[in-house]
Design an enzyme around this catalytic site. Sequence first.
Site, short mmCIF file in Angstrom:
data_model
loop_
_atom_site.label_atom_id
_atom_site.label_comp_id
_atom_site.label_asym_id
_atom_site.label_seq_id
_atom_site.Cartn_x
_atom_site.Cartn_y
_atom_site.Cartn_z
N ALA A 74 0.82 -1.20 0.00
CA ALA A 74 0.00 0.00 0.00
C ALA A 74 0.86 1.26 0.00
CB ALA A 74 -0.92 0.01 1.22
N GLY A 119 0.91 -5.69 0.72
CA GLY A 119 -0.03 -5.87 -0.39
C GLY A 119 0.62 -6.33 -1.67
N GLU A 122 0.73 -9.92 -1.32
CA GLU A 122 -0.64 -10.42 -1.43
C GLU A 122 -1.11 -10.49 -2.88
OE1 GLU A 122 -2.89 -9.28 2.65
OE2 GLU A 122 -2.01 -7.58 1.57
N GLU A 142 2.68 -6.06 7.88
CA GLU A 142 1.64 -5.10 8.27
C GLU A 142 1.56 -4.83 9.77
OE1 GLU A 142 0.20 -6.52 4.20
OE2 GLU A 142 1.30 -7.36 5.90
#
Length: 268
Positions: A74, A119, A122, A142
């Site tokens: 992110a 992310g 991910e 995170e």
Amino acid sequence: MTRFGEYVEVRYDEEQGERTHVAELVLDRPRAMNAVSTGMARSIADACAELGADENVRAVVVTSSSERAFCVGADLKERNSFSDAELGQQRPVARAAYTGVLELPVPTVAAVHGYALGGGFELALSCDVIVADATAVVGLPEVSVGVIPGGGGTQLLPRRVGAARAAELVFTARRVEAAEAQRLGLVDELVDEGQDRSAALALGRRIASNSPVGLRAAKRALRLGWGMDLRTGLEVEDAAWRSVAFSGDRAEGVAAFNEKRKPDWPGR
């Protein structure tokens, strides 16, 4: 080639001047190491929607234009400017990017080099196969910034490496370098530095040479069967089998095998 916003590009792979039924989804924000902003997340979702609806696409390879990273997750600089209300409003946009990749109906391959964190990892986990080069560093850090993996990591990582190993990786927020990542099953294929994209595209071409009807049905059975008991999973498999057993692809595949020739898939 098609642009989706400023930071995402879709290229259609060619070999010897002919399209190969492989699409390349390029994360193209190199100056920010592909940090996923709101706009970039929206573009990823839009690109996936178009790719999923394209019957000429049989495999998708997710790559990066950044030399240093696949994706660092992110955009925390953008997030730092959000109010709580704005962060809540952005959440569905971010989720749509990850589910867009996860729910592509065709096989997907991630080509990872450099950092694939949060992310970014991910997005790779959302693919069916991860090819990484020797520079890859992966992880879900995170909790070190006060959140949790929110792009599927808490669900996808245990399915790859088991609950205890996933817990250790998430709770420690540690980064894992390429050789250990392959040993732990965080990536599937390890290649020499700079070879991740070419290896992933080669794998995509090999996948795309097979029946498009069979590929979509096989992926559907694999994904829907996750977490189900064996009996239920076998029913999912049977339904997928029935969806292809009377198809033109099945007839062509059997005929080509018996005639010792390459299939010409009708795709239906």
